[in-house]
Design a protein around this motif. Sequence first.
Motif, PDB file in Angstrom:
ATOM      1  N   MET A   1      -6.791  22.387  -8.441  1.00 34.41           N
ATOM      2  CA  MET A   1      -7.843  21.556  -9.029  1.00 34.41           C
ATOM      3  C   MET A   1      -7.241  20.467  -9.917  1.00 34.41           C
ATOM      4  N   ALA A   2      -6.202  20.814 -10.670  1.00 31.08           N
ATOM      5  CA  ALA A   2      -5.547  19.816 -11.519  1.00 31.08           C
ATOM      6  C   ALA A   2      -4.866  18.749 -10.667  1.00 31.08           C
ATOM      7  N   GLU A   3      -4.242  19.154  -9.569  1.00 33.79           N
ATOM      8  CA  GLU A   3      -3.607  18.169  -8.690  1.00 33.79           C
ATOM      9  C   GLU A   3      -4.633  17.225  -8.079  1.00 33.79           C
ATOM     10  N   LEU A   4      -5.751  17.752  -7.630  1.00 35.40           N
ATOM     11  CA  LEU A   4      -6.794  16.893  -7.061  1.00 35.40           C
ATOM     12  C   LEU A   4      -7.363  15.938  -8.106  1.00 35.40           C
ATOM     13  N   LEU A   5      -7.600  16.450  -9.305  1.00 35.29           N
ATOM     14  CA  LEU A   5      -8.132  15.611 -10.371  1.00 35.29           C
ATOM     15  C   LEU A   5      -7.136  14.511 -10.752  1.00 35.29           C
TER      16      LEU A   5
ATOM     17  N   GLY B   1      -3.794   1.347  -7.252  1.00 35.99           N
ATOM     18  CA  GLY B   1      -4.381   0.038  -6.975  1.00 35.99           C
ATOM     19  C   GLY B   1      -3.671  -1.075  -7.719  1.00 35.99           C
ATOM     20  N   TYR B   2      -3.294  -0.806  -8.965  1.00 37.73           N
ATOM     21  CA  TYR B   2      -2.577  -1.813  -9.741  1.00 37.73           C
ATOM     22  C   TYR B   2      -1.213  -2.116  -9.124  1.00 37.73           C
ATOM     23  N   VAL B   3      -0.468  -1.064  -8.763  1.00 36.47           N
ATOM     24  CA  VAL B   3       0.862  -1.256  -8.174  1.00 36.47           C
ATOM     25  C   VAL B   3       0.738  -2.002  -6.849  1.00 36.47           C
ATOM     26  N   THR B   4      -0.254  -1.629  -6.045  1.00 43.41           N
ATOM     27  CA  THR B   4      -0.451  -2.292  -4.761  1.00 43.41           C
ATOM     28  C   THR B   4      -0.778  -3.769  -4.946  1.00 43.41           C
ATOM     29  N   ALA B   5      -1.706  -4.066  -5.837  1.00 44.01           N
ATOM     30  CA  ALA B   5      -2.103  -5.460  -6.054  1.00 44.01           C
ATOM     31  C   ALA B   5      -0.958  -6.284  -6.631  1.00 44.01           C
ATOM     32  N   ARG B   6      -0.216  -5.696  -7.550  1.00 42.65           N
ATOM     33  CA  ARG B   6       0.885  -6.424  -8.176  1.00 42.65           C
ATOM     34  C   ARG B   6       1.988  -6.736  -7.162  1.00 42.65           C
TER      35      ARG B   6
ATOM     36  N   VAL C   1       0.837  -1.207   0.000  1.00 44.09           N
ATOM     37  CA  VAL C   1       0.000   0.000   0.000  1.00 44.09           C
ATOM     38  C   VAL C   1       0.869   1.253   0.000  1.00 44.09           C
ATOM     39  N   ALA C   2       1.960   1.237   0.763  1.00 43.02           N
ATOM     40  CA  ALA C   2       2.853   2.397   0.788  1.00 43.02           C
ATOM     41  C   ALA C   2       3.491   2.620  -0.583  1.00 43.02           C
ATOM     42  N   CYS C   3       3.897   1.553  -1.247  1.00 42.49           N
ATOM     43  CA  CYS C   3       4.482   1.691  -2.588  1.00 42.49           C
ATOM     44  C   CYS C   3       3.442   2.155  -3.599  1.00 42.49           C
ATOM     45  N   GLY C   4       2.223   1.664  -3.496  1.00 44.49           N
ATOM     46  CA  GLY C   4       1.163   2.098  -4.400  1.00 44.49           C
ATOM     47  C   GLY C   4       0.823   3.565  -4.220  1.00 44.49           C
ATOM     48  N   THR C   5       0.750   4.017  -2.976  1.00 43.50           N
ATOM     49  CA  THR C   5       0.475   5.428  -2.710  1.00 43.50           C
ATOM     50  C   THR C   5       1.624   6.302  -3.187  1.00 43.50           C
ATOM     51  N   GLY C   6       2.844   5.835  -3.006  1.00 45.73           N
ATOM     52  CA  GLY C   6       4.000   6.584  -3.502  1.00 45.73           C
ATOM     53  C   GLY C   6       3.987   6.701  -5.010  1.00 45.73           C
ATOM     54  N   ALA C   7       3.620   5.624  -5.694  1.00 40.79           N
ATOM     55  CA  ALA C   7       3.525   5.671  -7.155  1.00 40.79           C
ATOM     56  C   ALA C   7       2.421   6.636  -7.593  1.00 40.79           C
ATOM     57  N   GLN C   8       1.331   6.671  -6.843  1.00 46.41           N
ATOM     58  CA  GLN C   8       0.224   7.580  -7.161  1.00 46.41           C
ATOM     59  C   GLN C   8       0.667   9.034  -7.020  1.00 46.41           C
TER      60      GLN C   8
ATOM     61  N   MET D   1      -5.128   8.944 -10.768  1.00 42.07           N
ATOM     62  CA  MET D   1      -4.001   8.028 -10.587  1.00 42.07           C
ATOM     63  C   MET D   1      -4.293   6.966  -9.526  1.00 42.07           C
ATOM     64  N   GLY D   2      -5.489   6.980  -8.957  1.00 33.93           N
ATOM     65  CA  GLY D   2      -5.875   5.961  -7.981  1.00 33.93           C
ATOM     66  C   GLY D   2      -5.899   4.568  -8.580  1.00 33.93           C
ATOM     67  N   GLY D   3      -6.273   4.471  -9.835  1.00 34.89           N
ATOM     68  CA  GLY D   3      -6.270   3.167 -10.505  1.00 34.89           C
ATOM     69  C   GLY D   3      -4.865   2.603 -10.628  1.00 34.89           C
ATOM     70  N   MET D   4      -3.917   3.477 -10.944  1.00 32.52           N
ATOM     71  CA  MET D   4      -2.536   3.022 -11.034  1.00 32.52           C
ATOM     72  C   MET D   4      -2.012   2.608  -9.657  1.00 32.52           C
TER      73      MET D   4
END
Length: 148
Positions: free
Chosen positions: A117-121, A131-136, A83-90, A126-129
């Motif tokens: 606004m662009a940073e929040l968007l 999740g992918y990094v975390t799951a992988r 989870v920490a690596c996935g959040t860092g990648a995000q 990037m939440g999907g990415m």
Amino acid sequence: LSMDNAIPAKVHWLSIANSLVIVFVLSAMIAAILVRNLRRDFARYNKLATDEEKAEDLEEFGWKLVHADVFRPPSFSPLLLSVACGTGAQILSMSFLTIIFSSMGFLSPANRGALLMAELLLYVMMGGMAGYVTARLYKTFKGKSWQR
């Protein structure tokens, strides 16, 4: 209401030189420490041992202690590390894309709130990415909680 004189044009060369000198000195200190330790370890590894030393030196020392630990999955909580690596990648990808969009001119400082606004968007997108990094990573660490 022009802003021609808002930022002075002088460059603080002394501060830049001071920062560079500090970086070089600290880098040289770290390099000297690493070279000294590596030379000592290599000298110890390469010397020919006598029969008495072979009996005493059965256990490993120096860099050989950690050579097998590099690819071992974490024993405490592989999910926490994943989870920490996935959040860092995000956050890293969000920052990288924000810098790219700003340098291309899409995010102007004149438009207040556009950067935030662009940073929040981008963070949400990037939440999907993440999740992918975390799951992988979790699957790479042979985690079992994902199979419920």
